[in-house]
Design an enzyme around this catalytic site. Structure first.
Site, PDB file in Angstrom:
ATOM      1  N   CYS A  25       0.809  -1.215   0.000  1.00  0.00           N
ATOM      2  CA  CYS A  25       0.000   0.000   0.000  1.00  0.00           C
ATOM      3  C   CYS A  25       0.847   1.273   0.000  1.00  0.00           C
ATOM      4  O   CYS A  25       0.338   2.351  -0.310  1.00  0.00           O
ATOM      5  CB  CYS A  25      -0.935   0.003   1.210  1.00  0.00           C
ATOM      6  SG  CYS A  25      -1.993  -1.456   1.291  1.00  0.00           S
ATOM      7  N   HIS A  40      -3.262   6.898   2.564  1.00  0.00           N
ATOM      8  CA  HIS A  40      -3.688   5.621   1.996  1.00  0.00           C
ATOM      9  C   HIS A  40      -5.079   5.295   2.521  1.00  0.00           C
ATOM     10  O   HIS A  40      -5.347   5.412   3.717  1.00  0.00           O
ATOM     11  CB  HIS A  40      -2.697   4.529   2.393  1.00  0.00           C
ATOM     12  CG  HIS A  40      -3.205   3.144   2.225  1.00  0.00           C
ATOM     13  ND1 HIS A  40      -3.793   2.709   1.054  1.00  0.00           N
ATOM     14  CD2 HIS A  40      -3.253   2.087   3.085  1.00  0.00           C
ATOM     15  CE1 HIS A  40      -4.161   1.449   1.197  1.00  0.00           C
ATOM     16  NE2 HIS A  40      -3.849   1.050   2.415  1.00  0.00           N
ATOM     17  N   ASN A  82     -10.311  -0.268  -0.488  1.00  0.00           N
ATOM     18  CA  ASN A  82      -8.857  -0.182  -0.318  1.00  0.00           C
ATOM     19  C   ASN A  82      -8.184  -0.776  -1.546  1.00  0.00           C
ATOM     20  O   ASN A  82      -8.224  -1.984  -1.765  1.00  0.00           O
ATOM     21  CB  ASN A  82      -8.463  -0.939   0.952  1.00  0.00           C
ATOM     22  CG  ASN A  82      -6.958  -0.968   1.194  1.00  0.00           C
ATOM     23  OD1 ASN A  82      -6.162  -0.716   0.307  1.00  0.00           O
ATOM     24  ND2 ASN A  82      -6.580  -1.295   2.423  1.00  0.00           N
TER      25      ASN A  82
END
Length: 324
Positions: free
Chosen positions: A113, A249, A280
């Site tokens: 990520c 993020h 996500n």
């Protein structure tokens, strides 16, 4: 060049909209529970035709168009991804070819990520060091393919999409020094559950799945990353009151809120909350969230934005950028 900046941002959202109602039955949950836990109402999943390569290409083309840069001017392509399942060649080489670039350097990076922020840092240093003039950074994921639909802790989280940015020279500071690192001792908190060798020898082979210890990740990210964010602000020479946008993020809405509180960001700072409708998307989440802020009128050219990302391997990175 002494300075660099982002010249343009591009995005591609997978076409299939998946509401919580499609997820919750298999994990014995509810829409309300998922929203309270993560802030997610729906997410985007790719169709069979929407590959890592095709989504990355679409986001790249938009970034180049918005930057006013021709593909033949790109000297390097960096793709951040954990869901390109061909070990070699790098998908960056394929995207560069599809764009019609003039044989640039091209490689993939795996920082989960945090990959996009790692890519921006690498691109900035390449331009400042004279190794490239224009660098294309792509974050792209197809995580629906490696999501376990029966895992109550992660089935509702992951999604698909791509984002891209063109980095080039600037007369004024546009990308601040990166603050990055990792904590491999805690690698087990977010990981691929199965080794590929285990998949090959299994009686009923299936794609390896992601797994995450959500509570532990929440505690680590909420407070450790706030310190990293403040360091990034300091290295750029500004404080929380000088910030315009916070683009973390998109891991979890509660983590975003906890980081903002811990950094004592004023209410004037506009906060990215793309996770509510996108989910996500790992390495793609920051450019996708930034694109959403532009579309909603929350981000404007010249704004100072804090980018901060964290993920598997507990790799992390943060930097302040001036928005194109």
């Amino acid at each position: 060049m002494n300075h660099t900046r982002i010249l343009g941002i591009g995005a591609y959202r997978a076409s299939r909209v998946v509401p919580n109602s499609e997820i919750v039955e298999r994990i014995d949950s509810s829409d309300e529970w998922v929203q309270q836990r993560s802030g997610i109402r729906e997410r985007r999943w790719a169709t069979e035709d929407e590959t890592v390569r095709s989504m990355g290409l679409a986001a790249s083309r938009q970034a180049l168009e918005r930057a006013g840069v021709d593909a033949r001017q790109i000297d390097c392509v960096i793709v951040a991804t954990v869901s390109h399942f061909m070990q070699t060649p790098a998908v960056a080489t394929l995207i560069a070819h599809d764009l019609g670039a003039d044989q640039p350097a091209a490689f993939d990076i795996s920082a989960a990520c945090a990959g996009f922020s790692h890519g921006i840092a690498l691109a900035s240093d390449l331009v400042r060091g004279g190794s490239a003039r224009h660098v294309l950074v792509v974050g792209v994921e197809r995580l629906s393919e490696i999501t376990d639909p029966d895992d109550r802790g992660s089935a509702f989280i992951f999604a698909d999409g791509a984002g891209a940015a063109v980095v080039g020279p600037s007369e004024t500071p546009g990308i601040g020094p990166v603050v990055w690192g990792s904590d491999g001792e805690q690698y087990d908190l977010i990981r691929q559950r199965e080794d590929w060798r285990e998949v090959i020898v299994a009686e009923q082979p299936r794609m390896p799945h992601l797994t995450m210890q959500g509570a532990a990740v929440f505690r680590w990210a909420s407070f450790t990353m706030a310190k990293v964010g403040l360091q990034a602000l300091d290295r750029f020479g500004i404080g929380p009151d000088d910030l315009d946008c916070f683009v973390p993020h998109q891991a979890n809405m509660r983590i975003t809120d906890a980081m903002a509180r811990a950094m004592k960001l004023p209410e004037t700072v506009r906060v990215a909350r793309d996770i509510a409708t996108q989910g996500n998307t790992s390495a793609a989440s920051i450019p996708l969230a930034l694109d959403r802020m532009y579309l909603d009128g929350e981000a404007r050219s010249g704004d100072r934005a804090l980018l901060i990302a964290f993920g598997a391997g507990l790799a992390y990175a943060a930097q302040v950028v001036v928005l194109p």
